[in-house]
Design an enzyme around this catalytic site. Structure first.
Site, short mmCIF file in Angstrom:
data_model
loop_
_atom_site.label_atom_id
_atom_site.label_comp_id
_atom_site.label_asym_id
_atom_site.label_seq_id
_atom_site.Cartn_x
_atom_site.Cartn_y
_atom_site.Cartn_z
N ASN A 48 -43.69 24.67 -4.63
CA ASN A 48 -44.72 24.49 -3.60
C ASN A 48 -45.38 25.83 -3.32
OD1 ASN A 48 -43.37 25.84 -1.25
ND2 ASN A 48 -41.82 24.30 -1.72
N ARG A 49 -46.31 25.85 -2.38
CA ARG A 49 -47.17 27.03 -2.21
C ARG A 49 -46.60 28.10 -1.27
NH1 ARG A 49 -52.04 25.54 -4.34
NH2 ARG A 49 -52.45 23.30 -4.38
#
Ligand code: PMT
Length: 405
Positions: free
Chosen positions: A207-208
């Site tokens: 994820n970011r």
């Protein structure tokens, strides 16, 4: 902000590391401090007055005699909230330890009642000399804080211990000395970054999350006197004093947190844990020629819910909620489901908020319903608000059962 409006005398002495004082000065000013630069005659051989004057809050002062004020030596020391000497040469340390007032900087040091931090920088042979170490021991005994030099390349191609500490370490020490000390003796465990769940030997479900918010919480907890363990999936510069537990997957993060939780007084889960992971990770690289693979996912363990179920009396558990709609309702539901004391809700679809940005905006929801909203600001300020709430919860726990949590 801890340094906002605080008056810091920055003493710069004559060593090659004087050029780094410029960066220290810039960081202090950026953090809101009023920086009064004082250079020794030796320092002027290494860095220009103009450079430091341009970045500091006032022009550089170098002499007892070139001021309108007849008593700059006492005025600077009396008005300071802190005196920082970076770099501090062996000569400066000796003069200060002996109580010799030879120039404006040593006069200021002798005339101040403010906390003093010295950051020695010199060649290894000088650093190891018993005279230098004795002077440092004397200064430490008198309450002076010493930011030890680091190992590395020195002037003239030498290498060894003696290089001035990194500017971020020096500024962190200033923040620690001037900041509130409401987490002394408290073990704070912070998780940061996004977990990476392997698909095969080269690919991951990720994820970011950059880890910035978690690292800011760790840095703020350290500044307030806590012992900090950072369970992290990323390799940002470690806040000085933090102990890192590097992990990659949700399972590794869970193992690290389960191990640390029994000694943690506060756990802050700022990490973005993957909710799903591939059931099987292929050993090698899945070849493109084999066609589009079907990746079957399974849920990861809910680490925070596990910590909530095993929560000790007096322990404070903080979750984050990354939402794109129904911010408060979703956050409150997580707060209850996971048995948390606080949840920090961020709407990660809003501009400048959440993943990767240097800024964030949050609503801190406390079990029982109180909320505090912090509008868009840097992640360190968010960390400060979160830890203020943690301290409120700890104080309430103390007054409730009459014991120190
Ligand atoms: O790292 P940055 O780039 O600075 O970005 C910061 C951030 C957006 C990652 C941070 O502010 C944030 O919101 N972190 C939590 C992200 C998240 O996973 O939220 P969630 O709503 O899905 O999870 C709720 C809580 O349960 C979180 O504290 C999470 O760590 C925890 N959780 C979630 C799933 C899981 N399997 N185990 C967990 O412990």
């Amino acid at each position: 902000m801890v340094l906002h409006g605080r008056r810091i005398v920055l003493g710069v002495t004559g060593g090659i590391a004087a050029y780094k004082a410029v960066e220290v000065c810039r960081r202090l000013v950026d953090a809101g401090a009023h920086v009064v630069p004082v250079m020794t005659a030796g320092a002027e051989h290494f860095v220009g007055r103009t450079t430091l004057s341009a970045l500091a809050s006032e022009p550089v002062q170098t002499s007892l005699w070139d001021e309108a004020s007849p008593i700059p030596h006492t005025r600077l020391g009396q008005q300071a909230d802190l005196v920082l000497v970076a770099p501090a040469t062996a000569r400066l340390l000796a003069a200060y330890a002996a109580g010799l007032s030879t120039d404006l900087l040593t006069n200021t040091l002798l005339a101040t009642r403010a906390p003093v931090i010295v950051c020695p920088a010199m060649h290894t042979e000088m650093w190891e000399n018993p005279a230098v170490q004795d002077n440092l021991a004397t200064l430490r005994r008198r309450g002076v804080q010493v930011v030890e030099p680091e190992e590395g390349r020195l002037a003239g191609g030498d290498s060894g211990k003696g290089r001035l500490a990194a500017p971020e370490r020096i500024v962190a020490e200033v923040e620690r000395v001037l900041g509130p000390k409401d987490l002394v003796g408290v073990h704070v465990v912070v998780s940061a970054g996004g977990t990476r769940e392997p698909i095969d030997a080269v690919r991951v479900v990720a994820n970011r999350s950059s880890g910035k918010q978690g690292y800011a919480i760790a840095a703020e907890a350290l500044a307030r006197g806590a012992r900090v363990t950072l369970v992290t999936t990323v390799e940002l510069p470690l806040p000085p004093g933090a102990v890192a537990r590097p992990v990659e997957t949700a399972a590794e993060m869970q193992a690290a947190l389960d191990d640390l939780a029994p000694t943690a007084d506060v756990v802050v889960m700022a990490a973005a844990v993957a909710d799903f992971r591939p059931v099987h990770a292929a050993d090698g690289k899945i070849k493109k020629e084999m066609g589009v693979p079907e990746i079957v996912l399974e849920p990861t363990p809910d680490i925070l819910a596990g910590l909530g179920a095993a929560k000790r009396p007096g322990q404070v558990l903080v979750g984050f909620a990354a939402e794109t709609s129904d911010l408060i309702a979703n956050a409150e539901s997580k707060l209850r489901r996971k048995n948390l004391d606080l949840i920090v809700a961020n709407d990660v679809s809003a501009p400048g908020v959440g993943f990767q940005h240097d800024t964030n905006a949050v609503t801190i929801v406390r079990a029982g319903g109180d909320t505090i909203t912090v509008s868009l600001t840097d992640k360190r300020a968010i960390a400060r608000a979160v830890l203020d709430s943690v301290c409120d919860v700890r104080a309430a726990l103390t007054s409730f059962d009459g014991t120190q949590p």
